[in-house]
Design an enzyme around this catalytic site. Structure first.
Site, PDB file in Angstrom:
ATOM      1  N   LYS A  80       0.824  -1.596   0.069  1.00  0.00           N
ATOM      2  CA  LYS A  80      -0.162   0.056   0.223  1.00  0.00           C
ATOM      3  C   LYS A  80       0.932   1.347   0.069  1.00  0.00           C
ATOM      4  CE  LYS A  80      -3.887  -2.779   1.981  1.00  0.00           C
ATOM      5  NZ  LYS A  80      -4.885  -2.933   3.218  1.00  0.00           N
ATOM      6  N   GLN A 124      -5.024  -1.696   9.268  1.00  0.00           N
ATOM      7  CA  GLN A 124      -4.711  -2.854   9.135  1.00  0.00           C
ATOM      8  C   GLN A 124      -5.129  -3.996  10.193  1.00  0.00           C
ATOM      9  OE1 GLN A 124      -3.846  -3.607   5.409  1.00  0.00           O
ATOM     10  NE2 GLN A 124      -4.282  -5.247   5.707  1.00  0.00           N
ATOM     11  N   ASP A 147     -10.853   2.866   3.830  1.00  0.00           N
ATOM     12  CA  ASP A 147     -11.614   0.977   3.761  1.00  0.00           C
ATOM     13  C   ASP A 147     -12.627   0.797   3.590  1.00  0.00           C
ATOM     14  OD1 ASP A 147      -9.499  -0.578   3.416  1.00  0.00           O
ATOM     15  OD2 ASP A 147      -8.852  -0.656   6.159  1.00  0.00           O
TER      16      ASP A 147
HETATM   17  N1  GUN Z   1      -6.818  -6.848   6.079  1.00  0.00           N
HETATM   18  C1  GUN Z   1      -7.185  -7.353   4.768  1.00  0.00           C
HETATM   19  N2  GUN Z   1      -7.728  -6.810   3.749  1.00  0.00           N
HETATM   20  C2  GUN Z   1      -7.696  -5.586   4.600  1.00  0.00           C
HETATM   21  C3  GUN Z   1      -8.163  -4.295   3.812  1.00  0.00           C
HETATM   22  O1  GUN Z   1      -8.351  -4.232   2.576  1.00  0.00           O
HETATM   23  N3  GUN Z   1      -7.986  -3.349   5.073  1.00  0.00           N
HETATM   24  C4  GUN Z   1      -7.240  -3.353   5.801  1.00  0.00           C
HETATM   25  N4  GUN Z   1      -7.780  -2.305   6.748  1.00  0.00           N
HETATM   26  N5  GUN Z   1      -6.970  -4.761   6.556  1.00  0.00           N
HETATM   27  C5  GUN Z   1      -6.958  -6.034   5.317  1.00  0.00           C
END
Ligand code: GUN
Length: 331
Positions: A80, A124, A147
């Site tokens: 990311k 996350q 998100d």
């Molecule tokens: N863990 C797995 N996929 C995601 C996501 O798309 N966003 C976040 N914040 N955590 C995750």
């Protein structure tokens, strides 16, 4: 005798023609290249950011909170941060050890809510067991929730209002769009009912729009006729997290297969010691499909790109105007 031979020759010619026509009409399987599309989208975002900045606008800023050292989370967050760089965004990574208290984490979330320089941020997941993920999600200001996990964004998405749509379902929609895959009136089976993928995916595929307008069935661990539902599906979106779950005999000829699975399966031949494995038994299913996503290189790269798209929307204040709404404290 001569007539019989002539008759036989005619029938053989007919048979040859039918077989030739059949093979001609048979759809050729197309691999959906999520990696290539994601690179294209990132370039589109980068061009827009360059234009914004050239006109004196603010560079979008994404912050990410990472708790602990889970291998998968480390990889995703690093990807990311890298994607932010490619898109021309500012990014901030805030790290905590796994023993951080819930209150300390919530305090950071509130601080980011108030930070005018941060356009959007993510925490996350998964989080350590002593921290309530739901409490954390609900503490994020929904106007910075890139998100799309906050109940306000989830609710708005489900009734088709402008909002941040969660990354994986949005990435899948983008793939369907870019490959001009028909969805209207199609039978779509979503395997899995998670809050992050299955539920939003089902809501989006039934939305009155393109991609959407599909007849959606959600199957999960308690479904009785899962195999039969899959056999009748025009589109299967597999998000169960069970490696190689979807087999060839579950798939109808010409179906579209979207594989969301990314389970780490031990593999001594890999330097990392594991192999990312999808929910679909690719080798046997692919020959039957019209379109299929590989793992890796299908849905995965699109998930990150969707987060970038939401960050750009946040930077532009395209969905929510931050100054007009009072942020209420969660109870
Ligand atoms: N863990 C797995 N996929 C995601 C996501 O798309 N966003 C976040 N914040 N955590 C995750």
């Amino acid at each position: 005798m001569q007539n019989f031979l002539l008759f036989l020759l005619c029938r053989l010619t007919d048979l040859y023609y039918i077989c030739w026509k059949e093979s001609f009409n048979k759809e050729i399987m197309q691999l959906i290249d999520g990696k290539a599309i994601s690179e294209q989208v990132k370039q589109e975002i980068a061009a827009e950011v360059a234009e914004i900045v050239a006109k004196g606008g603010k560079r979008p800023h994404l912050a990410a909170i990472l708790v602990g050292h889970d291998g998968g989370s480390e990889t995703y967050v690093a990807a990311k941060v890298k994607a932010c760089e490619v898109c021309g965004f500012k990014s901030s990574l805030i790290r905590y050890e796994a023993d951080v208290t819930e209150e300390e984490l919530l305090a950071k979330v509130r601080e980011l809510n108030e930070d005018a320089d941060v356009d959007g941020f993510i925490v996350q997941l998964p989080l350590p067991k002593h921290i309530s993920e739901q409490k954390v999600i609900e503490t994020i200001d929904y106007r910075k929730d890139v998100d799309g996990f906050h109940p306000i964004n989830v609710g708005r998405m489900s009734i088709g209002l402008p909002c941040y749509v969660s990354a994986t379902p949005n990435g899948i929609l983008e793939l369907l769009k870019r490959y001009h895959i028909e969805t209207q009136g199609k039978k779509c089976v979503v395997l899995g009912r998670s809050n992050i993928v299955g539920k939003p995916m089902a809501a989006l595929m039934m939305q009155k729009s393109y991609p959407g307008d599909a007849t959606v069935t959600v199957c999960h661990s308690r479904s009785k006729d899962l195999v039969k539902e899959c056999q009748e599906a025009d589109i299967i979106i597999a998000a169960l997290g069970q490696p190689n779950f979807v087999k060839a005999d579950m798939v109808k000829e010409g179906a579209v297969i979207i594989d969301v699975g990314t389970t780490r399966v031990p593999d001594a031949s890999k330097k990392s010691g594991f192999k990312l494995t999808g929910d679909v038994k690719f080798d046997e299913v692919a020959p039957k499909c019209s379109y299929i996503t590989p793992v890796p290189g299908g849905v995965g790269p699109m998930t990150i790109v969707s987060l970038m798209k939401n960050t750009l929307l946040a930077g532009k204040k395209a969905i929510y105007k931050l100054s007009l709404i009072h942020i209420s404290e969660p109870t």
